[in-house]
Design an enzyme around this catalytic site. Structure first.
Site, short mmCIF file in Angstrom:
data_model
loop_
_atom_site.label_atom_id
_atom_site.label_comp_id
_atom_site.label_asym_id
_atom_site.label_seq_id
_atom_site.Cartn_x
_atom_site.Cartn_y
_atom_site.Cartn_z
N PRO A 16 0.85 -1.20 0.00
CA PRO A 16 0.00 0.00 0.00
C PRO A 16 0.88 1.24 0.00
O PRO A 16 1.84 1.31 0.78
CB PRO A 16 -0.76 -0.11 1.34
CG PRO A 16 0.08 -1.00 2.20
CD PRO A 16 0.83 -1.92 1.28
N CYS A 99 2.51 3.19 9.70
CA CYS A 99 2.73 4.54 9.17
C CYS A 99 3.28 5.45 10.27
O CYS A 99 2.69 5.58 11.33
CB CYS A 99 1.43 5.11 8.61
SG CYS A 99 1.66 6.78 7.99
C1 LIG Z 1 4.97 7.02 -1.52
C2 LIG Z 1 4.78 5.99 -0.42
C3 LIG Z 1 3.57 5.92 0.25
C4 LIG Z 1 3.38 4.95 1.25
N1 LIG Z 1 2.14 4.82 1.83
C5 LIG Z 1 1.91 3.77 2.67
C6 LIG Z 1 0.60 3.47 3.12
O1 LIG Z 1 -0.39 4.10 2.71
N2 LIG Z 1 0.43 2.42 3.96
C7 LIG Z 1 1.50 1.65 4.39
O2 LIG Z 1 1.31 0.70 5.17
N3 LIG Z 1 2.74 1.91 3.97
C8 LIG Z 1 2.96 2.92 3.10
N4 LIG Z 1 4.21 3.12 2.59
C9 LIG Z 1 5.30 2.20 2.98
C10 LIG Z 1 5.36 1.03 1.98
O3 LIG Z 1 4.19 0.26 2.03
C11 LIG Z 1 6.57 0.12 2.34
O4 LIG Z 1 6.38 -0.40 3.61
C12 LIG Z 1 7.88 0.89 2.29
O5 LIG Z 1 7.99 1.70 1.14
C13 LIG Z 1 9.08 -0.07 2.35
O6 LIG Z 1 9.07 -0.93 1.24
P1 LIG Z 1 10.06 -0.67 -0.03
O7 LIG Z 1 11.45 -0.44 0.54
O8 LIG Z 1 9.95 -1.91 -0.83
O9 LIG Z 1 9.57 0.55 -0.72
C14 LIG Z 1 4.43 4.07 1.60
C15 LIG Z 1 5.65 4.17 0.93
C16 LIG Z 1 5.83 5.10 -0.09
C17 LIG Z 1 7.14 5.14 -0.83
#
Ligand SMILES: Cc1cc2nc3c(=O)[nH]c(=O)nc-3n(C[C@H](O)[C@H](O)[C@H](O)COP(=O)(O)O)c2cc1C
Length: 346
Positions: A16, A99
């Site tokens: 998400p 979050c």
């Molecule tokens: C632009 C953006 C918005 C995000 N919004 C949410 C969110 O709405 N809910 C959530 O649980 N995590 C949110 N996250 C965190 C991501 O779900 C994820 O946990 C985090 O980016 C780490 O994973 P990655 O290193 O693969 O990007 C967001 C991340 C990004 C980059």
């Protein structure tokens, strides 16, 4: 614990992400992976109850399997929100306990809830009472809540392995289908959400260890996973991997995951086919007087590391500004992008 629903949880999901995982993004993802579990952006229980439900919850059936991520702090409100969402028939309901933003933690939602495992357990119970769908929780390996939590927490350590285990064992009692763990501590004061995704170190070993120590739980790992090799490696230790930013920073990688990790095969798709399959969607947007940029902005990295990458970005920019038809845009892209890139599968 066995996954409680009959649906086998996919080995790969797409995280998400607020301002990213909207309907248009999810449609684009579906052209590349049919089987990964997709997530909505985080939506608060309060907005589902009092806001424009169609705007918040509508989706195209092609997006399924799809999980709705809800943020909240009140079991009664969460119950109502999940009950409302029942009419939309999402495949899974997910609670946000990760979050770190001031706005969310200031309203006692998101990562700060890791300090209150009993309350999270009550929310999961409320969700379970409202639906028969799988219920999952996305959380961090811990939180550092100095200056944000009440003084009663002063000497409580909330960011070590034993605390995470205690947190998960408390939630487990409410019969949870899956834990998705972002392998970083959330620091609740002094860091922006973006910094909170980059500065606290990734501790994959803690997520692997929790699966070893509590093998009956269904555990999915998240954070910094960008390559097929990394996915393969994590899947030796845990039940699933959740991909975040790589899904928009290097989207073509998604075309590989079904074949490698999900039961049954889906044939690979070239960038040419992706563009061809996007045409009906672009035309539908234009018919409804909705700008093509709403989906095209998610496709900017489709040609990353390939010949034609810069040209693709420029083409999107100029075509959206000039307002050309979807048909001409795709025709022009297919005629002018390098053939070897359009037809390749790497
Ligand atoms: C632009 C953006 C918005 C995000 N919004 C949410 C969110 O709405 N809910 C959530 O649980 N995590 C949110 N996250 C965190 C991501 O779900 C994820 O946990 C985090 O980016 C780490 O994973 P990655 O290193 O693969 O990007 C967001 C991340 C990004 C980059």
């Amino acid at each position: 614990m066995k996954y409680l629903s009959n649906i086998i949880p996919p080995k790969v999901s797409i995280a998400p992400m607020v301002d990213r995982t909207d309907r248009h993004f999810r449609y684009f993802c579906r052209l590349m992976t049919k089987k990964s579990l997709l997530y909505t952006e985080m939506i608060t229980a309060h907005s589902i109850i009092y806001g424009d439900r169609h705007k918040l919850l509508d989706f195209n059936s092609i997006e399924k399997p799809l999980s709705l991520q809800i943020a909240g702090c009140d079991p009664e409100e969460i119950y109502k929100a999940v009950k409302i969402a029942e009419d939309w028939d999402y495949n899974e309901l997910n609670l946000n306990v990760g979050c770190p933003s001031d706005r969310i933690s200031g309203n006692a939602m998101g990562a700060i809830l890791m300090a209150y495992p009993e309350l999270v357990a009550d929310m999961v119970t409320a969700m379970r009472e409202a639906t028969k769908k799988p219920i999952t929780v996305k959380h961090r390996i811990g939180i550092n809540g100095n200056n944000v939590l009440p003084t009663s927490f002063k000497n409580t350590i909330l960011d070590n392995y034993d605390y995470m285990k205690h947190f998960m064992q408390t939630i487990e009692k409410s019969k949870i289908d899956r834990f998705i763990i972002h392998a970083r501590t959330a620091i609740l004061s002094g860091l922006s959400p973006k910094e909170n995704r980059e500065i606290p170190p990734l501790k994959y070993d803690e997520v692997h260890k929790i699966k070893k120590d509590l093998p009956h739980l269904n555990i999915e790992i998240n954070g910094g996973i960008k390559t097929i090799d990394a996915m393969k490696d994590h899947l030796k230790h845990v039940d699933g991997v959740m991909l975040g930013r790589v899904s928009y920073e290097n989207s073509y990688v998604l075309t590989k995951v079904d074949n490698l990790f999900m039961k049954g095969t889906t044939s690979s798709i070239s960038r040419r086919e992706i563009l061809e399959k996007m045409l009906p969607y672009l035309e539908e947007l234009q018919d409804n007087k909705i700008g093509m940029h709403l989906i095209l902005r998610h496709t900017l990295t489709l040609f990353n590391n390939c010949k034609g990458s810069r040209y693709w970005k420029q083409l999107i920019d100029t075509s959206c500004k000039e307002g050309i038809t979807a048909k001409n845009f795709i025709k022009y892209a297919l005629d002018s992008l390098p053939k070897e890139t359009l037809n390749s599968f790497v």
